[in-house]
Design a protein around this motif. Structure first.
Motif, PDB file in Angstrom:
ATOM      1  N   UNK A  32       3.714  -1.964   3.075  1.00  0.00           N
ATOM      2  CA  UNK A  32       3.797  -2.502   4.433  1.00  0.00           C
ATOM      3  C   UNK A  32       3.528  -4.006   4.361  1.00  0.00           C
ATOM      4  N   UNK A  33       4.562  -4.829   4.490  1.00  0.00           N
ATOM      5  CA  UNK A  33       4.392  -6.277   4.359  1.00  0.00           C
ATOM      6  C   UNK A  33       3.478  -6.857   5.442  1.00  0.00           C
ATOM      7  N   UNK A  34       3.083  -8.121   5.294  1.00  0.00           N
ATOM      8  CA  UNK A  34       2.228  -8.760   6.298  1.00  0.00           C
ATOM      9  C   UNK A  34       2.808  -8.664   7.705  1.00  0.00           C
ATOM     10  N   UNK A  35       1.933  -8.340   8.643  1.00  0.00           N
ATOM     11  CA  UNK A  35       2.316  -8.185  10.049  1.00  0.00           C
ATOM     12  C   UNK A  35       1.086  -8.458  10.909  1.00  0.00           C
ATOM     13  N   UNK A  36       1.264  -8.757  12.195  1.00  0.00           N
ATOM     14  CA  UNK A  36       0.155  -9.183  13.043  1.00  0.00           C
ATOM     15  C   UNK A  36      -0.455  -8.035  13.851  1.00  0.00           C
ATOM     16  N   UNK A  37      -1.682  -8.253  14.316  1.00  0.00           N
ATOM     17  CA  UNK A  37      -2.324  -7.372  15.296  1.00  0.00           C
ATOM     18  C   UNK A  37      -3.152  -8.219  16.244  1.00  0.00           C
ATOM     19  N   UNK A  38      -3.316  -7.730  17.475  1.00  0.00           N
ATOM     20  CA  UNK A  38      -4.286  -8.321  18.401  1.00  0.00           C
ATOM     21  C   UNK A  38      -4.754  -7.223  19.354  1.00  0.00           C
ATOM     22  N   UNK A  39      -6.001  -7.358  19.834  1.00  0.00           N
ATOM     23  CA  UNK A  39      -6.517  -6.480  20.876  1.00  0.00           C
ATOM     24  C   UNK A  39      -6.879  -5.084  20.437  1.00  0.00           C
ATOM     25  N   UNK A  40      -7.036  -4.861  19.114  1.00  0.00           N
ATOM     26  CA  UNK A  40      -7.273  -3.500  18.636  1.00  0.00           C
ATOM     27  C   UNK A  40      -8.037  -3.517  17.321  1.00  0.00           C
ATOM     28  N   UNK A  41      -8.484  -2.317  16.914  1.00  0.00           N
ATOM     29  CA  UNK A  41      -9.022  -2.089  15.583  1.00  0.00           C
ATOM     30  C   UNK A  41      -8.105  -1.119  14.846  1.00  0.00           C
ATOM     31  N   UNK A  42      -7.896  -1.339  13.552  1.00  0.00           N
ATOM     32  CA  UNK A  42      -7.183  -0.372  12.733  1.00  0.00           C
ATOM     33  C   UNK A  42      -8.196   0.423  11.914  1.00  0.00           C
ATOM     34  N   UNK A  43      -7.975   1.718  11.826  1.00  0.00           N
ATOM     35  CA  UNK A  43      -8.828   2.617  11.045  1.00  0.00           C
ATOM     36  C   UNK A  43      -7.968   3.260   9.969  1.00  0.00           C
ATOM     37  N   UNK A  44      -8.277   2.973   8.705  1.00  0.00           N
ATOM     38  CA  UNK A  44      -7.561   3.570   7.582  1.00  0.00           C
ATOM     39  C   UNK A  44      -8.399   4.719   7.031  1.00  0.00           C
ATOM     40  N   UNK A  45      -7.754   5.913   6.891  1.00  0.00           N
ATOM     41  CA  UNK A  45      -8.493   7.091   6.434  1.00  0.00           C
ATOM     42  C   UNK A  45      -7.611   7.896   5.479  1.00  0.00           C
ATOM     43  N   UNK A  46      -8.118   8.121   4.285  1.00  0.00           N
ATOM     44  CA  UNK A  46      -7.353   8.789   3.241  1.00  0.00           C
ATOM     45  C   UNK A  46      -7.996  10.107   2.825  1.00  0.00           C
ATOM     46  N   UNK A  47      -7.137  11.092   2.527  1.00  0.00           N
ATOM     47  CA  UNK A  47      -7.566  12.309   1.836  1.00  0.00           C
ATOM     48  C   UNK A  47      -7.196  12.262   0.360  1.00  0.00           C
ATOM     49  N   UNK A  48      -6.089  11.564   0.043  1.00  0.00           N
ATOM     50  CA  UNK A  48      -5.672  11.400  -1.345  1.00  0.00           C
ATOM     51  C   UNK A  48      -4.999  10.046  -1.498  1.00  0.00           C
ATOM     52  N   UNK A  49      -5.165   9.448  -2.693  1.00  0.00           N
ATOM     53  CA  UNK A  49      -4.514   8.181  -2.987  1.00  0.00           C
ATOM     54  C   UNK A  49      -5.388   6.978  -2.704  1.00  0.00           C
ATOM     55  N   UNK A  50      -4.788   5.803  -2.777  1.00  0.00           N
ATOM     56  CA  UNK A  50      -5.481   4.544  -2.513  1.00  0.00           C
ATOM     57  C   UNK A  50      -4.540   3.619  -1.749  1.00  0.00           C
ATOM     58  N   UNK A  51      -5.131   2.753  -0.936  1.00  0.00           N
ATOM     59  CA  UNK A  51      -4.372   1.736  -0.223  1.00  0.00           C
ATOM     60  C   UNK A  51      -5.077   0.401  -0.414  1.00  0.00           C
ATOM     61  N   UNK A  52      -4.308  -0.604  -0.832  1.00  0.00           N
ATOM     62  CA  UNK A  52      -4.843  -1.950  -1.027  1.00  0.00           C
ATOM     63  C   UNK A  52      -4.619  -2.761   0.243  1.00  0.00           C
ATOM     64  N   UNK A  53      -5.715  -3.219   0.836  1.00  0.00           N
ATOM     65  CA  UNK A  53      -5.690  -4.002   2.080  1.00  0.00           C
ATOM     66  C   UNK A  53      -5.856  -5.485   1.767  1.00  0.00           C
ATOM     67  N   UNK A  54      -4.979  -6.313   2.335  1.00  0.00           N
ATOM     68  CA  UNK A  54      -5.128  -7.767   2.319  1.00  0.00           C
ATOM     69  C   UNK A  54      -5.016  -8.260   3.755  1.00  0.00           C
ATOM     70  N   UNK A  55      -5.746  -9.323   4.100  1.00  0.00           N
ATOM     71  CA  UNK A  55      -5.582  -9.872   5.443  1.00  0.00           C
ATOM     72  C   UNK A  55      -5.701 -11.389   5.441  1.00  0.00           C
ATOM     73  N   UNK A  56      -5.444 -11.971   6.601  1.00  0.00           N
ATOM     74  CA  UNK A  56      -5.414 -13.426   6.731  1.00  0.00           C
ATOM     75  C   UNK A  56      -6.799 -14.055   6.707  1.00  0.00           C
TER      76      UNK A  56
END
Length: 321
Positions: free
Chosen positions: A75-99
């Motif tokens: 998922x390439x860089x994209x914007x957010x405003x006015x919210x929280x994101x919650x990442x939750x995994x049962x299997x695997x890994x996700x690499x998070x980068x932010x501004x």
């Protein structure tokens, strides 16, 4: 995670008029959405018949996907405003980068919580060396008026509180459940919990009658208040409950989502939560002109351009109850 819908339309969310004030059993079917090249998600919120559950405004369930020979989530860089994101995994890994410069690998049963506040951008991807399976959920929490312009920040919590009963392990992701409180920052009365049920378990989970609730099935065969809920579907439960009967025919994984009904009326479009269509249009312009949302460094690829904002007054779209 981004909403990559290229035909995104503004949606009115929140407000007491959307809340069911009594216990109900409303089964929500997902909408299948393609996310990048190799990830397909099942979108439960916003739904044709249900926009929010408490402050929970967006729910995607994905996997389990065999990505051994695939790039996985991209998922390439994209914007957010006015919210929280919650990442939750049962299997695997996700690499998070932010501004903000955050760089964090989120693993199963760890909380990745990004508060966008006034503005942030981020990317999410499976690491180059990744596990065979990817399975998880991505959720958004709407921020109330008093906090929606807070400074953006990212939190990662690998040690979360657990509530146990015979055959049940409940990990508190956000908010509070049965006296256990998540270390993640919450801005409204809310609960998010991961429920692991052993085969043959019959139990009752304590609830707050002032909250509205829903249960997302992640895996296995389970009944929620007597209703079979298959993986990738969600049961809306309304308000007024003091407990929730659960039964597992096999080992099963569920997510409990709830909170006080969100009284403020919101406008949600693409990856933005605002209060007016004009505010959404300004945010889109800021993203496209490279201002306000910052830059994500380190992702191999360009940012996601915003889709066109439909030139239709929001009031003409009506409401879905």
């Amino acid at each position: 995670m981004s909403n990559l819908d290229r035909q995104a339309v503004p949606t009115v969310c929140g407000g007491r008029g959307f809340v069911v004030a009594e216990p109900v059993r409303e089964l929500l079917a997902p909408r299948t959405v393609r996310l990048g090249e190799s990830t397909e998600v099942r979108r439960l919120l916003p739904n044709l018949g249900r926009r929010m559950v408490g402050a929970w405004a967006f729910v995607d369930h994905y996997g389990p996907d065999d990505i051994a020979d695939e790039p996985g989530m991209q998922v390439p860089p994209h914007p957010h405003m006015g919210l929280q994101t919650v990442s939750w995994l049962h299997e695997g890994e996700v690499l998070h980068r932010d501004s903000l410069g955050s760089l964090q690998t989120v693993r199963p049963r760890e909380l990745g919580l990004m508060t966008s506040g006034r503005a942030i951008s981020h990317s999410e991807e499976s690491p180059k060396q990744h596990a065979r399976l990817l399975h998880g959920a991505q959720l958004w929490v709407a921020l109330p008026e008093a906090h929606r312009f807070v400074e953006p920040h990212f939190q990662h919590h690998s040690d979360l509180p657990v509530v146990t009963a015979p055959g049940l392990t409940a990990t508190v992701i956000l908010g509070e459940l049965d006296g256990a409180v998540s270390p993640g920052t919450a801005y409204t009365p809310i609960v998010g919990a991961d429920l692991a049920l052993a085969r043959g378990t019959e139990t009752r989970l304590p609830l707050d009658p002032d909250f509205e609730y829903a249960v997302l099935s992640m895996s296995g065969e389970a009944e929620v208040d007597g209703v079979p809920v298959l993986p990738g579907s969600m049961l809306y439960l309304g308000c007024g409950r003091t407990e929730l009967p659960l039964r597992a025919a096999s080992d099963a994984g569920l997510m409990l989502l709830g909170g006080e009904p969100f009284e403020e009326e919101l406008v949600m479009w693409w990856n933005f939560v605002g209060r007016t269509q004009e505010e959404i249009a300004r945010a889109r312009e800021d993203w496209m002109t490279g201002t306000r949302f910052g830059t994500v460094h380190g992702y191999d690829g360009p940012p996601i351009p915003a889709p066109a904002l439909p030139d239709v007054p929001l009031k003409a779209r009506g409401r879905v109850r």
